[in-house]
Design a protein around this motif. Structure first.
Motif, PDB file in Angstrom:
ATOM      1  N   MET A  11       0.777  -0.959   0.357  1.00  0.00           N
ATOM      2  CA  MET A  11      -0.006  -0.528   0.274  1.00  0.00           C
ATOM      3  C   MET A  11       0.548   1.610   0.090  1.00  0.00           C
ATOM      4  O   MET A  11       0.195   2.925  -0.473  1.00  0.00           O
ATOM      5  N   LYS A  26       0.307   3.194  -2.592  1.00  0.00           N
ATOM      6  CA  LYS A  26      -0.930   4.439  -3.404  1.00  0.00           C
ATOM      7  C   LYS A  26      -0.538   5.447  -1.868  1.00  0.00           C
ATOM      8  O   LYS A  26      -1.160   6.648  -2.695  1.00  0.00           O
ATOM      9  N   ILE A  27       0.752   5.867  -1.669  1.00  0.00           N
ATOM     10  CA  ILE A  27       0.934   7.103  -1.365  1.00  0.00           C
ATOM     11  C   ILE A  27       2.185   8.168  -2.186  1.00  0.00           C
ATOM     12  O   ILE A  27       3.118   7.653  -2.398  1.00  0.00           O
ATOM     13  N   PRO A  66      -4.527   4.314   2.051  1.00  0.00           N
ATOM     14  CA  PRO A  66      -3.065   5.267   1.662  1.00  0.00           C
ATOM     15  C   PRO A  66      -3.327   6.588   2.841  1.00  0.00           C
ATOM     16  O   PRO A  66      -1.821   7.047   3.147  1.00  0.00           O
ATOM     17  N   ARG A 126      -0.268   7.311   5.064  1.00  0.00           N
ATOM     18  CA  ARG A 126       1.199   7.839   5.151  1.00  0.00           C
ATOM     19  C   ARG A 126       1.000   8.720   6.740  1.00  0.00           C
ATOM     20  O   ARG A 126       2.193   9.153   6.779  1.00  0.00           O
ATOM     21  N   ASN A 151      -2.430  11.601  -4.728  1.00  0.00           N
ATOM     22  CA  ASN A 151      -3.037  10.985  -3.618  1.00  0.00           C
ATOM     23  C   ASN A 151      -4.297  10.443  -3.973  1.00  0.00           C
ATOM     24  O   ASN A 151      -4.805   9.391  -4.007  1.00  0.00           O
ATOM     25  N   SER A 198      -5.585   6.355  -5.600  1.00  0.00           N
ATOM     26  CA  SER A 198      -6.199   6.020  -3.488  1.00  0.00           C
ATOM     27  C   SER A 198      -7.471   5.203  -5.230  1.00  0.00           C
ATOM     28  O   SER A 198      -8.042   4.808  -4.860  1.00  0.00           O
ATOM     29  N   ASP A 256      -8.704   7.986   2.181  1.00  0.00           N
ATOM     30  CA  ASP A 256      -9.042   6.010   2.430  1.00  0.00           C
ATOM     31  C   ASP A 256     -10.042   5.521   1.685  1.00  0.00           C
ATOM     32  O   ASP A 256     -10.325   4.073   1.015  1.00  0.00           O
ATOM     33  N   TYR A 272      -9.547   4.950  -1.720  1.00  0.00           N
ATOM     34  CA  TYR A 272      -9.693   3.710  -1.858  1.00  0.00           C
ATOM     35  C   TYR A 272     -10.269   2.238  -1.541  1.00  0.00           C
ATOM     36  O   TYR A 272     -10.561   1.426  -2.526  1.00  0.00           O
TER      37      TYR A 272
END
Lengths: 283, 283, 283
Positions: free
Chosen positions: B203, B206-207, B254, B258, C49, C53, C263, C266
């Motif tokens: 994951m 995904k950042i 993600p 972070r 991001n 995501s 989040d 995602y």
């Protein structure tokens, strides 16, 4: 007037800086002043979110072509030299010039002023354009006050804020600006008066651009009350620190502190502000 | 020596990379080296917060005018070409030149090197300036090693890191740099030795800028121990991955990963690092 | 077919926009299209991001030198003028030109178009390059439709989205683009049809660059289905709003909302999307 109201009023009398801070916060949410930010690339996200959470309307507009059209519509201007390049300086000067001409307040953050002769010279030129407020850490204020590179460590301070109070007073006198020095206590001076804002916590220094963000909040508070920039500056520093203190209750480290600080700034309530803002006189 | 101490020592013997990693982490917090970052616009916030949380002092200074004054005061230099434009390249080269002249380590992140001939050429020129470490994903290291655009997909890799080990060894030999390839396992090579850093989780990809951030952490670790860039690089990769693993316990996706990753990096303790850093030899 | 499946199918029939939205989301995760973003400095982190995501692959590449090599490999292009300077405009035009020549969709975010004559002129020139979709807030769409600065307040809207529907239809007709107006209801029009996307919540406007981020998500959805840009745009707006609604369950303010929104984006699941996406016809 019932007892509860009476007690609240007493309390407000006990902490006039808290009462004043709340007035700024509520005015900010009501008026939502437009704050132009010409700032460094690292800080844009945090500054914009800080201003939005506090109720202001940020505008990151830095092209010199836009200043004649845009700057006149703003309520205040923030200039931060954190990632200065020669291309950005003319727009900064032009915007400061418009602000001056239209009697709008503007705030200078001389970020990492001691990093180079180029940056120091740029900051000195900006100070000549009469900022309403200058806020930096101790090393920055000392370097700017002396006009010398001195000992700097990038964006982080090598000095305690208390070491810089005399430099701040001197800079305030020579520039006509309110000068604020951030640190474990934040000092604010107009050259004569000195107050210390005691809110905040050390971990805030582990959040990049937190100093830049509080300068932006100063620009917003000063937009609300340009005639009292000294008071507005002190309150902004304490309110930002208080938001950090409240945020810390939920935080596990610098990144969650950053998030909770912004959330707290958004949700500040009167009672907390009136009770917990802590500003004292040092003059 | 009591039993607990004895057991701890045994454990440290069991995992010398963990012990070494902890030494870097604690030295970083103690020495707080100044790391100059000339990096892409997307990554600045995350890189600065990563370095601050790890104990280093980041400085995002990229004007060529400031390099003669500023770069000599830094302990290491990061160059990342993620949003390269022609205006930025001379400052990158100048800073690398100063670093070389003063025997300071510098680290290259050839982000999206295969995006264009312009970027590939720029990266090849930067490699000629003898970076101490080069870190990229598999597609980036392959493209840079071959000196051809190859098949790239923007900033994301189309290859597994294990596909790039030979390219990394070849690049290490030709450039003299330590080369690191990020992926499900992160490989580090000096052209002869190869180790794999196994910490981290998918994951993290995904950042945005998480790769950039680990390169910055490498720059900080290398600042602590420039004579052992191979070891410092491997440890930085594992420590960053470990911070992600710990952060994942609290994360839901993600964005929270972070945040928790940065918090975890700030709060890493000796026992966890010594136990959980996982670096193995592949040579 | 068992009862549960039957009920699910019935439900999908009940909300075809929800079903369509889920198709886009799952295709996005499967295909991971490469989205080139030439965007403002404030929004880069959030946009990247958001796209990651959602399953897309963002590339923040804005040097004009890279466009001939890179843009042909992308599936769609985002152009956002939020921090426009004259140096960036040629690259925007060049990229839009490549997109047009290769029949790739591209999406324009005329952020703060009314801030200056320079910016308005630039946006008008970009509209002439035939964007597939234009998304802005009400003030932006009105200014762009009229071709006049009008009354703007930086990046924030002074109008309700419903005030801008006629302007949006007019702009759609004159430009050939799908036009979306963000607000308490998001309106989408091709000049004839009008739909409203009802997901989202007011606090999202307190997250800087949230508008920029949804435009990026539109670019990703349109990359999946360029032949149906109207539908893709409406779905992207609702899905982003829905991610905000879900995120709000865990949020305490704008900063935690930002995190939980990403989040949620995602982790979106089929049932939630099919049930909760709310798009209605206004034509």
């Amino acid at each position: 007037m019932n007892l509860e109201q009476q007690q609240q009023d007493d309390q407000q009398d006990t902490n006039p800086w808290g009462t004043k801070s709340w007035t700024y916060i509520s005015s900010l949410k009501q008026q939502s002043p437009l704050i132009q930010c010409i700032t460094n690339l690292v800080s844009m996200d945090l500054i914009a979110n800080t201003l939005l959470s506090a109720g202001a309307s940020p505008a990151m507009i830095h092209s010199i072509l836009e200043i004649p059209d845009f700057t006149p519509h703003t309520q205040s201007l923030l200039i931060n030299v954190g990632t200065l390049t020669p291309e950005w300086l003319p727009a900064m000067k032009a915007a400061a010039g418009v602000a001056n001409r239209l009697c709008k307040p503007w705030v200078l953050d001389p970020a990492a002023v001691g990093a180079s002769r180029f940056r120091l010279k740029a900051c000195i030129e900006l100070v000549e354009l009469k900022p309403t407020v200058i806020r930096g850490n101790a090393s920055e204020i000392i370097a700017l006050s002396l006009g010398s590179l001195g000992s700097m460590k990038g964006a982080d301070s090598l000095h305690e804020s208390s070491d810089a109070v005399e430099a701040a007073k001197s800079l305030a006198k020579s520039s006509g600006a309110i000068v604020a020095v951030s640190g474990s206590v934040d000092f604010v001076t107009d050259g004569q008066r000195v107050v210390g804002a005691h809110n905040g916590l050390p971990m805030m220094q582990k959040i990049t651009a937190s100093g830049c963000a509080v300068t932006a909040l100063i620009a917003a508070f000063v937009a609300i009350d340009p005639a009292h920039a000294f008071e507005a500056t002190a309150c902004a520093l304490s309110v930002f620190g208080l938001a950090g203190e409240i945020g810390m209750c939920l935080a596990n480290g610098p990144a969650s502190l950053r998030m909770h600080l912004i959330d707290s700034l958004y949700g500040l309530d009167q009672e907390t502000v009136v009770q917990r803002v802590k500003i004292t006189s040092f003059s």
